[in-house]
Design a protein around this motif. Structure first.
Motif, PDB file in Angstrom:
ATOM      1  N   ASN A   1       0.840  -1.202   0.000  1.00  0.00           N
ATOM      2  CA  ASN A   1       0.000   0.000   0.000  1.00  0.00           C
ATOM      3  C   ASN A   1       0.872   1.248   0.000  1.00  0.00           C
ATOM      4  N   ARG A   2       0.562   2.189  -0.868  1.00  0.00           N
ATOM      5  CA  ARG A   2       1.329   3.425  -0.979  1.00  0.00           C
ATOM      6  C   ARG A   2       0.474   4.577  -0.453  1.00  0.00           C
ATOM      7  N   THR A   3       0.684   4.919   0.799  1.00  0.00           N
ATOM      8  CA  THR A   3      -0.088   6.005   1.403  1.00  0.00           C
ATOM      9  C   THR A   3       0.386   7.341   0.844  1.00  0.00           C
ATOM     10  N   ARG A   4      -0.495   8.075   0.204  1.00  0.00           N
ATOM     11  CA  ARG A   4      -0.139   9.374  -0.380  1.00  0.00           C
ATOM     12  C   ARG A   4      -0.523  10.532   0.527  1.00  0.00           C
ATOM     13  N   ARG A   5      -1.576  10.341   1.312  1.00  0.00           N
ATOM     14  CA  ARG A   5      -2.078  11.419   2.164  1.00  0.00           C
ATOM     15  C   ARG A   5      -1.333  11.388   3.496  1.00  0.00           C
ATOM     16  N   HIS A   6      -0.354  12.280   3.646  1.00  0.00           N
ATOM     17  CA  HIS A   6       0.491  12.308   4.834  1.00  0.00           C
ATOM     18  C   HIS A   6       0.032  13.432   5.762  1.00  0.00           C
ATOM     19  N   HIS A   7      -0.479  13.059   6.914  1.00  0.00           N
ATOM     20  CA  HIS A   7      -1.005  14.047   7.864  1.00  0.00           C
ATOM     21  C   HIS A   7       0.114  14.619   8.724  1.00  0.00           C
ATOM     22  N   TYR A   8       0.227  15.932   8.730  1.00  0.00           N
ATOM     23  CA  TYR A   8       1.221  16.561   9.594  1.00  0.00           C
ATOM     24  C   TYR A   8       0.657  16.879  10.977  1.00  0.00           C
ATOM     25  N   VAL A   9      -0.650  16.787  11.145  1.00  0.00           N
ATOM     26  CA  VAL A   9      -1.273  16.730  12.469  1.00  0.00           C
ATOM     27  C   VAL A   9      -2.034  15.408  12.501  1.00  0.00           C
ATOM     28  N   PRO A  10      -1.685  14.495  13.399  1.00  0.00           N
ATOM     29  CA  PRO A  10      -2.276  13.153  13.350  1.00  0.00           C
ATOM     30  C   PRO A  10      -3.794  13.168  13.494  1.00  0.00           C
ATOM     31  N   GLN A  11      -4.436  12.274  12.745  1.00  0.00           N
ATOM     32  CA  GLN A  11      -5.887  12.166  12.835  1.00  0.00           C
ATOM     33  C   GLN A  11      -6.316  11.781  14.244  1.00  0.00           C
ATOM     34  N   MET A  12      -5.595  10.839  14.851  1.00  0.00           N
ATOM     35  CA  MET A  12      -5.992  10.383  16.197  1.00  0.00           C
ATOM     36  C   MET A  12      -5.922  11.532  17.197  1.00  0.00           C
ATOM     37  N   TYR A  13      -4.993  12.477  16.989  1.00  0.00           N
ATOM     38  CA  TYR A  13      -4.879  13.642  17.870  1.00  0.00           C
ATOM     39  C   TYR A  13      -6.072  14.572  17.662  1.00  0.00           C
TER      40      TYR A  13
ATOM     41  N   LEU B   1     -10.367  24.727  24.840  1.00  0.00           N
ATOM     42  CA  LEU B   1      -9.075  25.069  24.259  1.00  0.00           C
ATOM     43  C   LEU B   1      -9.054  24.752  22.773  1.00  0.00           C
ATOM     44  N   LEU B   2      -8.298  25.556  22.046  1.00  0.00           N
ATOM     45  CA  LEU B   2      -8.001  25.284  20.648  1.00  0.00           C
ATOM     46  C   LEU B   2      -6.804  24.350  20.541  1.00  0.00           C
ATOM     47  N   THR B   3      -6.565  23.855  19.326  1.00  0.00           N
ATOM     48  CA  THR B   3      -5.252  23.383  18.939  1.00  0.00           C
ATOM     49  C   THR B   3      -5.001  23.913  17.530  1.00  0.00           C
ATOM     50  N   CYS B   4      -3.866  23.538  16.927  1.00  0.00           N
ATOM     51  CA  CYS B   4      -3.547  24.126  15.627  1.00  0.00           C
ATOM     52  C   CYS B   4      -2.569  23.244  14.865  1.00  0.00           C
ATOM     53  N   ASP B   5      -2.140  23.709  13.703  1.00  0.00           N
ATOM     54  CA  ASP B   5      -1.199  22.942  12.887  1.00  0.00           C
ATOM     55  C   ASP B   5       0.237  23.077  13.378  1.00  0.00           C
TER      56      ASP B   5
ATOM     57  N   PRO C   1     -11.327  14.624  10.582  1.00  0.00           N
ATOM     58  CA  PRO C   1      -9.874  14.776  10.678  1.00  0.00           C
ATOM     59  C   PRO C   1      -9.092  14.135   9.535  1.00  0.00           C
ATOM     60  N   ASP C   2      -9.662  13.112   8.907  1.00  0.00           N
ATOM     61  CA  ASP C   2      -8.959  12.470   7.791  1.00  0.00           C
ATOM     62  C   ASP C   2      -8.765  13.414   6.612  1.00  0.00           C
ATOM     63  N   SER C   3      -9.634  14.404   6.471  1.00  0.00           N
ATOM     64  CA  SER C   3      -9.632  15.235   5.267  1.00  0.00           C
ATOM     65  C   SER C   3      -8.963  16.592   5.460  1.00  0.00           C
ATOM     66  N   ILE C   4      -8.272  16.779   6.580  1.00  0.00           N
ATOM     67  CA  ILE C   4      -7.571  18.043   6.834  1.00  0.00           C
ATOM     68  C   ILE C   4      -6.159  17.754   7.339  1.00  0.00           C
ATOM     69  N   ALA C   5      -5.343  18.800   7.379  1.00  0.00           N
ATOM     70  CA  ALA C   5      -3.995  18.748   7.961  1.00  0.00           C
ATOM     71  C   ALA C   5      -3.123  17.685   7.305  1.00  0.00           C
TER      72      ALA C   5
END
Length: 363
Positions: free
Chosen positions: A24-36, A232-236, A63-67
């Motif tokens: 499997n070649r994962t192309r969508r690399h999240h810089y903020v983890p989905q689980m977070y 609280l917020l969080t961010c990228d 979360p899968d579709s952002i960051a």
């Protein structure tokens, strides 16, 4: 100090083996983890609100579709041996850490506010928080800019200075000894980069700093859990370095010298990392004014986006200056690579938050 297993060559070799055997070649690399980010979702809605801080345009998304950016962590070039270094090994390694980190973060939910005393949990969280601080688009841009500036000024010119070489050694987990200056300098200059292309070098540099410098440093700090009644917020860029009264707000602070490091772990929970000899005083909870100040700090620290629960819209009421691309007055290498904050040149920069924990009498 014992090295956390996630930072070792053995675990990295395991991630490379997994990558070689995975079709499997994962192309969508999240810089903020989905689980977070899912920690900001609710049972009734699986989305989070994300807001572009410069425009205040806001949407609700899974979360899968952002960051994420496509192939953001792919380490590939014509001069890299892809058998020895599978191009997606770092993405695999981060995914393995994230799977474990989901458990580490859940374990915090059952703990009371106050000092985090479990040394194994602290060491594991240090791996995750340090990784999150170095895997982001802003950090990638910074590493690429450093590479450009090295080409401009010349590595020998930059490093053949005791202060400069000591700083670079610290960032790479190397003990600097002035009596060995020339030897250390020549060793560094003789080392071959992973590639002649900029992106692999930037990723490899960030990995080295994460493994040898920032994660070990965070392990040595004191860790505290703090709660808030207001959300609280969080961010990228969720690893937020906070100074104390009198310190400049115009440039991004350094891990080694900043009094506080903040990392939101949920809409009502915050990790606060202090110097190893600096205890926090009660109460270990933020009032509404403190929460508002922390949210402003998180928003100002973001690269582009802030994230929050779908049923809140905190970011709509936060305004921060645009993020400067460069320091317009920079004249030297070190000035050019000193990352400016949104408060560069501002006459209305707010005071640092949480001053009850950073005043001189607390240190």
């Amino acid at each position: 100090m014992k090295i956390n297993s996630w930072l070792t060559d053995d675990e990295i070799a395991k991630s490379k083996t997994i990558t070689r055997n995975n079709s499997n070649r994962t192309r969508r690399h999240h810089y903020v983890p989905q689980m977070y980010l899912r920690r900001w979702t609710t049972e009734s809605t699986k989305t989070v609100r994300f807001t572009e801080i410069s425009t205040h345009v806001s949407e609700l998304k899974d979360p899968d579709s952002i960051a994420y950016e496509e192939n953001f962590y792919q380490i590939a070039a014509d001069d890299i041996d892809l058998d020895a270094h599978p191009d997606l090994w770092f993405e695999t390694h981060m995914s393995r850490i994230e799977n474990a980190a989901a458990r580490w973060l859940r374990s915090l939910d059952g703990l009371p506010d106050g000092r985090l005393t479990d040394p194994n949990l602290r060491a594991n969280l240090a791996v995750f928080v340090a990784l999150q601080g170095l895997r982001t688009p802003r950090q990638r841009a910074s590493q690429l800019d450093i590479g450009d500036r090295i080409e401009q000024y010349g590595a020998r010119t930059i490093l053949d200075n005791p202060i400069a070489l000591a700083l670079v050694c610290a960032a790479n987990g190397i003990q600097y000894d002035p009596s060995s200056h020339n030897q250390i300098l020549e060793t560094m200059l003789a080392s071959e980069p992973i590639s002649q292309e900029a992106k692999p070098v930037a990723i490899d540099s960030a990995i080295g700093i994460w493994r040898r410098a920032i994660a070990p440093h965070l392990t040595e700090r004191s860790w505290w859990l703090v709660s808030s009644t207001e959300p609280l917020l969080t961010c990228d860029e969720p690893v937020v370095l906070v100074g104390k009264p009198g310190q400049s707000r115009e440039y991004v602070r350094r891990y080694y010298t900043t009094p506080l490091i903040l990392f939101p772990v949920g809409p009502h929970r915050l990790l606060v990392l202090t110097d190893s000899n600096q205890p926090l005083t009660r109460p270990f909870s933020l009032d509404a004014t403190e929460t508002s100040a922390v949210n402003l700090e998180i928003a100002a620290n973001c690269f582009e986006f802030v994230y929050e629960r779908a049923d809140t819209n905190i970011a709509a009421n936060i305004s921060v200056p645009d993020r400067p691309e460069t320091n317009p007055t920079a004249e030297t290498f070190w000035q050019e690579v000193n990352t400016p904050t949104r408060w560069l040149g501002s006459l209305s920069a707010p005071e640092w938050p949480l001053q009850r924990w950073t005043q001189e009498h607390q240190r």
